[in-house]
Enzyme design. Structure first.
Site, PDB file in Angstrom:
ATOM      1  N   LYS A  21      20.688  30.704   2.224  1.00 41.51           N
ATOM      2  CA  LYS A  21      19.860  30.113   3.311  1.00 41.51           C
ATOM      3  C   LYS A  21      20.362  28.976   3.707  1.00 41.51           C
ATOM      4  CE  LYS A  21      15.928  33.097   2.979  1.00 41.51           C
ATOM      5  NZ  LYS A  21      14.478  33.077   3.537  1.00 41.51           N
ATOM      6  N   LYS A  71      11.422  28.092  -0.503  1.00 40.04           N
ATOM      7  CA  LYS A  71      12.075  29.156  -0.025  1.00 40.04           C
ATOM      8  C   LYS A  71      13.306  29.600  -1.124  1.00 40.04           C
ATOM      9  CE  LYS A  71      11.514  29.255   4.892  1.00 40.04           C
ATOM     10  NZ  LYS A  71      12.092  29.457   6.128  1.00 40.04           N
ATOM     11  N   GLU A  86      11.474  23.169   2.995  1.00 42.40           N
ATOM     12  CA  GLU A  86      11.655  23.094   4.471  1.00 42.40           C
ATOM     13  C   GLU A  86      10.346  22.608   4.920  1.00 42.40           C
ATOM     14  OE1 GLU A  86      14.284  26.240   6.431  1.00 42.40           O
ATOM     15  OE2 GLU A  86      12.243  26.846   6.857  1.00 42.40           O
ATOM     16  N   HIS A 108       7.296  33.584  14.953  1.00 42.20           N
ATOM     17  CA  HIS A 108       8.471  34.159  14.468  1.00 42.20           C
ATOM     18  C   HIS A 108       9.231  35.061  15.412  1.00 42.20           C
ATOM     19  CE1 HIS A 108      10.872  35.742  10.886  1.00 42.20           C
ATOM     20  NE2 HIS A 108      10.963  36.528  11.918  1.00 42.20           N
ATOM     21  N   ARG A 157      21.828  42.838   7.737  1.00 43.66           N
ATOM     22  CA  ARG A 157      21.541  44.056   7.433  1.00 43.66           C
ATOM     23  C   ARG A 157      20.632  44.752   8.498  1.00 43.66           C
ATOM     24  NH1 ARG A 157      16.128  42.965   6.427  1.00 43.66           N
ATOM     25  NH2 ARG A 157      15.763  40.724   5.275  1.00 43.66           N
TER      26      ARG A 157
END
Lengths: 445, 161
Positions: free
Chosen positions: A116, A156, A198, A206, A290
């Site tokens: 990430k 995260k 973050e 989202h 994916r």
């Protein structure tokens, strides 16, 4: 051409992939753990190969076991589904060495997006805005970062996805405990305990963009909104994202296509953004390299089979569709039915399903591996199935969702169906465009 | 190993669209490898599937609803020992990560809130607390062992009388 496709996954997505692969004339070989040898997908695959004992670390997450099983089965390609090894660069590499095509992007894209932190860096390189924060190699570094971003913040998993290993920290006193939990979950889910920090953006939606690319050309298939989440796990997803001004929609999809081009991306991917509800400013979060759990809502509004497109690109074919071919029409909503007791803090509920009546009818699609008598093992994800409804507009679709959920009846394990009924009837959801705090604003009894 | 796939979600939607215009309440299709039943439910319809269990090449170890090794020892043994039980079924981890020292060893002193292990159920990590003050006298499940709900995990000799 792919002749023998190995499916390295389980549950509803294994079944989903089998359907399209069979339609394309491929022989399907399912890799199944000891806990899944009597599952529905094993009944429907052309061939079944054992890949190890029940725990995922010794089966669905074991690169050695899966590559060996795929070789033994003489597979010429492999579809990884979502989760497990689907975005694992070492896995794609091992398959390459074994001469088996990986249905997914190349190793370089997986490395770029699988981490990430690197994804943030590359997103910024491609000109996409990112959320303030950054990497933290150890506990002390997390504390230093936290001092910069302030509270609340998010921890995260660097290798993460699906909300695993992600923790919201409200105050400094909770930080150490949450670091431990986040690292343990990250290791268990991805085999990599690294985390990053973050800033938590409270009032955001989202929104994600589905992209398809053959390494040369990249196109988008519109937006999805996945703002209704709990513990960062999506519960409800819809396409298109409701109430976005046209200019914002265009800016998001253009940014997603720009990233796919920058990566010379191959296959289906999802570029995730956090959209600030005030002013619609947006930040690039990550790219999922994916197929997504929520891909059916995009299929419903575009009429494009995303798994088919993945397999065609994996075969080395150029994209057969251009941006002009993509016509989004109507609205679609997916709800996830999980084996969880949502009234008791979403406690997982493995067990045996004694009754499984799923809704049926025009505009309703159910993707599930669960029928009467199915066993839900404690080793994997709690997803039992997805109910996808489509209609000519959002209000028609929401009404259809409510009716469909009224009919749904699963017994033997606790499910999130009752919660989904409440969401479908919630005035904020009916209005559309809710933010990621939706769930906190719902009474829990 | 099957003769064709069952009806697709689109097929089911079409069948229901046709049935909805008829007075029929219920419709069943039974083939050698599956049975589909669609029936009215309130103003809508439901689908329900049945499959034969796949058995031909399942190994005996594959019985998928069986996940209890050494864990179901009798919890009490008359010595006034406290037994910590698994709150959920899943995988029991004795250490926060592979290679790290275990949370507790035999002989360790624990308090109410001491974490003695983690249960992983459906990818969710639940810490397990000792729930009592005392000394760990036995650990009953190996690291990464599969446990059923209420399986005995460790024994503790409580403090005091």
């Amino acid at each position: 051409m792919i002749h023998r496709l190995f499916i390295a996954n389980r549950g509803e997505i294994a079944l989903r992939v089998i359907r399209t692969a069979r339609r394309l004339g491929m022989t399907t070989i399912l890799g199944a753990s000891a806990a899944d040898l009597t599952s529905l997908p094993t009944c429907l695959a052309d061939e079944v190969v054992g890949i190890g004992p029940a725990p995922s670390s010794t089966s669905y997450l074991s690169i050695d076991n899966i590559v060996a099983a795929a070789r033994q089965a003489r597979a010429d390609a492999l579809h990884p589904g979502y989760g497990f090894l689907s975005e694992n660069a070492a896995f794609a590499q091992a398959l390459g060495i074994a001469g088996i095509r990986f249905t997914g992007p190349d190793v370089v894209s997986l490395q770029a997006m699988g981490d990430k932190l690197m994804a943030r860096r590359i997103g910024a390189e491609a000109g996409l805005p990112v959320v303030p924060g950054g990497e933290a190699a150890d506990r002390e570094a997390v504390h230093r970062r936290a001092a910069d971003t302030g509270y609340p913040l998010l921890l995260k998993a660097v290798a993460g996805g699906g909300g695993r290993g992600m923790k919201k920290v409200e105050r400094p006193g909770d930080l150490d405990h949450q670091i431990d939990l986040a690292m343990a979950e990250a290791r268990a889910a991805f085999g990599d305990p690294r985390i990053y920090v973050e800033r938590f953006i409270g009032h955001g939606r989202h929104v994600e963009v589905q992209v398809l690319s053959d390494g040369q050309r990249a196109i988008h298939l519109g937006t999805r909104d996945c703002s209704i989440q709990r513990r960062f796990q999506k519960l409800v997803e819809e396409a298109p994202a409701p109430g976005l001004p046209a200019a914002v929609h265009d800016a998001l999809t253009a940014a997603a296509v720009r990233l796919a081009r920058h990566l010379h991306y191959r296959g289906a991917g999802t570029v995730e953004f956090l959209v600030d509800c005030d002013g619609f400013e947006f930040y690039f979060l990550e790219m999922n390299a994916r197929i997504q759990v929520e891909h059916p809502v995009t299929e419903a509004i575009t009429g494009i089979d995303l798994v088919e497109q993945q397999l065609l690109v994996a075969e080395g074919q150029p994209l057969g569709i251009t941006q002009d071919h993509v016509k989004c029409s109507g609205h679609a909503i997916e709800v996830r039915i999980n084996a969880e007791d949502w009234r008791r803090d979403f406690r997982p509920c493995p067990g045996r399903v004694s009754r499984a009546c799923w809704p049926a009818g025009p505009g309703i699609r159910v993707d599930t591996h669960i029928a009467r008598g199915s066993v839900v093992p404690p080793y994997y994800d709690s997803l039992l199935g997805k109910v996808i409804v489509a209609g000519s507009n959002r209000s028609e679709t929401v009404a259809r969702l409510g009716e469909a959920l009224e009919c749904l009846d699963i017994q033997g394990v606790q499910t999130t169906a009752g919660l989904q009924r409440r969401i479908a009837a919630d005035p904020r959801f009916l209005a559309g465009g809710v933010d990621t705090r939706f769930f906190e604003g719902m009474g829990h009894d | 190993m099957t003769a064709g796939l069952p009806l697709t979600p689109e097929d089911v939607a079409e069948i229901v669209a046709i049935l909805d215009r008829t007075p029929y309440e219920r419709f069943e299709i039974g083939l050698s490898h599956y049975k589909l039943s669609v029936s009215r439910s309130g103003s809508g319809w439901v689908q329900s599937w049945e499959w034969p269990e796949r058995t031909e090449d399942s190994t005996p170890a594959a019985a998928s609803d069986r996940f209890t090794p050494a864990a179901t020892l009798p919890p009490a043994d008359g010595e006034n020992l406290h037994v910590v039980l698994a709150p959920l079924p899943g995988t029991f981890y004795r250490a926060p990560q592979p290679g790290a020292p275990p949370f507790v060893e035999v002989g360790d002193r624990v308090g109410m809130e001491t974490v003695i292990g983690i249960i992983e159920t459906m990818k969710l990590m639940s810490p397990v607390h000792a729930g009592i003050t005392g000394i760990v006298v036995a650990i009953l499940v190996d690291n990464a062992g599969a446990v059923d709900a209420q399986a005995a995990l460790i024994r503790i000799q409580p403090d005091g009388p």
